[in-house]
Motif scaffolding. Sequence first.
Motif, PDB file in Angstrom:
ATOM      1  N   ALA A  12     -23.942 -20.699  31.629  1.00 30.14           N
ATOM      2  CA  ALA A  12     -23.219 -20.433  32.883  1.00 30.14           C
ATOM      3  C   ALA A  12     -22.314 -21.596  33.262  1.00 30.14           C
ATOM      4  O   ALA A  12     -22.698 -22.769  33.160  1.00 30.14           O
ATOM      5  N   LYS A  15     -22.939 -20.894  38.336  1.00 31.66           N
ATOM      6  CA  LYS A  15     -24.349 -20.532  38.166  1.00 31.66           C
ATOM      7  C   LYS A  15     -24.805 -19.396  39.074  1.00 31.66           C
ATOM      8  O   LYS A  15     -24.401 -19.315  40.240  1.00 31.66           O
ATOM      9  N   TYR A  16     -25.677 -18.579  38.530  1.00 29.41           N
ATOM     10  CA  TYR A  16     -26.362 -17.520  39.275  1.00 29.41           C
ATOM     11  C   TYR A  16     -27.681 -18.117  39.770  1.00 29.41           C
ATOM     12  O   TYR A  16     -28.520 -18.515  38.966  1.00 29.41           O
ATOM     13  N   SER A 114     -34.302 -15.535  27.573  1.00 29.54           N
ATOM     14  CA  SER A 114     -34.371 -14.268  28.312  1.00 29.54           C
ATOM     15  C   SER A 114     -33.027 -13.536  28.365  1.00 29.54           C
ATOM     16  O   SER A 114     -32.996 -12.314  28.299  1.00 29.54           O
ATOM     17  N   SER A 145     -33.159  -9.630  33.443  1.00 30.73           N
ATOM     18  CA  SER A 145     -32.794 -11.027  33.700  1.00 30.73           C
ATOM     19  C   SER A 145     -31.324 -11.003  34.121  1.00 30.73           C
ATOM     20  O   SER A 145     -30.481 -10.505  33.375  1.00 30.73           O
ATOM     21  N   GLY A 146     -31.050 -11.514  35.319  1.00 29.25           N
ATOM     22  CA  GLY A 146     -29.687 -11.423  35.857  1.00 29.25           C
ATOM     23  C   GLY A 146     -28.642 -11.947  34.892  1.00 29.25           C
ATOM     24  O   GLY A 146     -27.618 -11.309  34.642  1.00 29.25           O
ATOM     25  N   SER A 147     -28.926 -13.132  34.318  1.00 30.52           N
ATOM     26  CA  SER A 147     -27.930 -13.744  33.438  1.00 30.52           C
ATOM     27  C   SER A 147     -27.719 -12.925  32.162  1.00 30.52           C
ATOM     28  O   SER A 147     -26.682 -13.038  31.512  1.00 30.52           O
ATOM     29  N   ARG A 150     -24.516 -10.875  31.554  1.00 31.72           N
ATOM     30  CA  ARG A 150     -23.281 -11.499  31.058  1.00 31.72           C
ATOM     31  C   ARG A 150     -23.249 -11.560  29.535  1.00 31.72           C
ATOM     32  O   ARG A 150     -22.179 -11.607  28.933  1.00 31.72           O
ATOM     33  N   SER A 199     -37.108 -19.135  36.182  1.00 29.65           N
ATOM     34  CA  SER A 199     -36.012 -18.777  37.085  1.00 29.65           C
ATOM     35  C   SER A 199     -36.357 -17.577  37.965  1.00 29.65           C
ATOM     36  O   SER A 199     -35.877 -17.493  39.095  1.00 29.65           O
ATOM     37  N   HIS A 203     -35.411 -18.071  41.794  1.00 25.44           N
ATOM     38  CA  HIS A 203     -34.430 -17.311  42.587  1.00 25.44           C
ATOM     39  C   HIS A 203     -34.996 -16.995  43.975  1.00 25.44           C
ATOM     40  O   HIS A 203     -34.289 -17.027  44.981  1.00 25.44           O
ATOM     41  N   MET A 249     -25.806 -26.269  42.484  1.00 29.00           N
ATOM     42  CA  MET A 249     -27.010 -25.453  42.261  1.00 29.00           C
ATOM     43  C   MET A 249     -28.246 -26.346  42.193  1.00 29.00           C
ATOM     44  O   MET A 249     -29.282 -26.018  42.783  1.00 29.00           O
ATOM     45  N   ASP A 290     -28.825 -25.742  33.112  1.00 25.85           N
ATOM     46  CA  ASP A 290     -29.448 -24.594  33.772  1.00 25.85           C
ATOM     47  C   ASP A 290     -30.787 -25.039  34.369  1.00 25.85           C
ATOM     48  O   ASP A 290     -30.897 -26.174  34.786  1.00 25.85           O
ATOM     49  N   ALA A 291     -31.787 -24.168  34.362  1.00 26.76           N
ATOM     50  CA  ALA A 291     -33.054 -24.511  35.014  1.00 26.76           C
ATOM     51  C   ALA A 291     -33.943 -25.340  34.089  1.00 26.76           C
ATOM     52  O   ALA A 291     -35.033 -24.921  33.690  1.00 26.76           O
TER      53      ALA A 291
HETATM   54  O1  PMV Z   1     -31.258 -14.721  34.438  1.00 26.58           O
HETATM   55  P1  PMV Z   1     -32.256 -15.628  35.047  1.00 26.58           P
HETATM   56  O2  PMV Z   1     -33.082 -14.922  36.093  1.00 26.58           O
HETATM   57  O3  PMV Z   1     -33.104 -16.297  34.004  1.00 26.58           O
HETATM   58  O4  PMV Z   1     -31.474 -16.777  35.838  1.00 26.58           O
HETATM   59  C1  PMV Z   1     -30.649 -17.720  35.202  1.00 26.58           C
HETATM   60  C2  PMV Z   1     -30.410 -18.875  36.090  1.00 26.58           C
HETATM   61  C3  PMV Z   1     -29.602 -20.030  35.513  1.00 26.58           C
HETATM   62  O5  PMV Z   1     -29.757 -20.111  34.120  1.00 26.58           O
HETATM   63  C4  PMV Z   1     -30.126 -21.314  36.133  1.00 26.58           C
HETATM   64  C5  PMV Z   1     -28.123 -19.907  35.872  1.00 26.58           C
HETATM   65  C6  PMV Z   1     -27.317 -18.881  35.128  1.00 26.58           C
HETATM   66  O6  PMV Z   1     -26.361 -18.378  35.746  1.00 26.58           O
HETATM   67  O7  PMV Z   1     -27.579 -18.604  33.950  1.00 26.58           O
END
Ligand code: PMV
Length: 331
Positions: A12, A15-16, A114, A145-147, A150, A199, A203, A249, A290-291
């Motif tokens: 990212a 960032k989400y 993920s 997983s939100g990311s 993408r 994550s 979130h 973030m 990221d996280a």
């Molecule tokens: O998709 P998730 O729920 O694993 O969230 C990803 C969060 C970050 O990696 C920190 C930021 C991002 O946009 O990928």
Amino acid sequence: MSIRAASAPNIALIKYWGNRNEELRLSAADSLSMTLDQPTVEVIADHAETFAARGFEPGGAERKLAEKEADRLRKHFLLVKRYLDAIGAAEAFPAGVSLEIRSKVPRGVGLASSAAVFSAIAEAYAGFAGELSRRDVSVLARLGSGSASRSVFGGFSAMIAGEGDAIGASYAEQIAPPAHWNLRDVVIAPSATEKATGSTEGHALARTSPLFEKRLRGIPSRQRDCIDAILKKDFEKLQKVAEEDCLDMHAVMASSAPPLCYLSEETHRIIREIEELRTRERLPVLYTMDAGPTVHLICEERALPAVRVYARAQKNCAIFEAGVGSGSRRA
Ligand code: PMV
């Protein structure tokens, strides 16, 4: 009928972090990333009576899934059904599936798998459902997983947060194809330890930070700047906006209750040294995290030799390199 699909992680640049609906993973704000060409995850999905999933290590050995992972995969399967129902595409979707998840993501490089896993699964499920649009596939990925939404697209893609609580309200779209800009990601992972808070839990804490509302207000203009920088291949602009957003973030994370401090001493040292190196040698390189403490050094090709030399000189760090990838696909 067995369906194979493959995908890779993304990194990212905006960032989400934070949802407006946790259960449906509807994002609180837009985000943007570059899809990587490796490491890949392959998924094989078959019709079954009920839902079952098995995981396999990069070497091929079976890895017993933790209770939490198995639950997340089962929940995702149910949400996928719910979405397909909502768009009238559930008819051909099986009552159960058996999933094999074969990951090539090396352990200890701090690359979360993920995004690759859920975009590959979404692609396989889309194969059962018939002809779905790429946007629909990105919604299926987002439900796990939100990311991951993408990683459905190659090159550079944005997650559009949208509005409201409809299950398909947040989705991803492509900003530019893989051939648009040949950026590289040199990954330096200082720590192989598993992160304490994943994550998904993270979130849910975002709103407890006093900095979160301000972050949300700032994202639309950052997202616009980032898209503009990518379309114009303006590295300096990309560097400024991506680093500002990453540090913002991490400030939200560190000020949430309880605080989430993902960056280590090593991360801060690498950031300092990269800032020095790029000023001294005028290198198009940016850092983003990221996280976790892992540093992604995104650079233009001409900076690659110097960035590689720097990365390889790091002691007790795992190093990994990727280019721009083409997104999830049916294999
Ligand atoms: O998709 P998730 O729920 O694993 O969230 C990803 C969060 C970050 O990696 C920190 C930021 C991002 O946009 O990928």
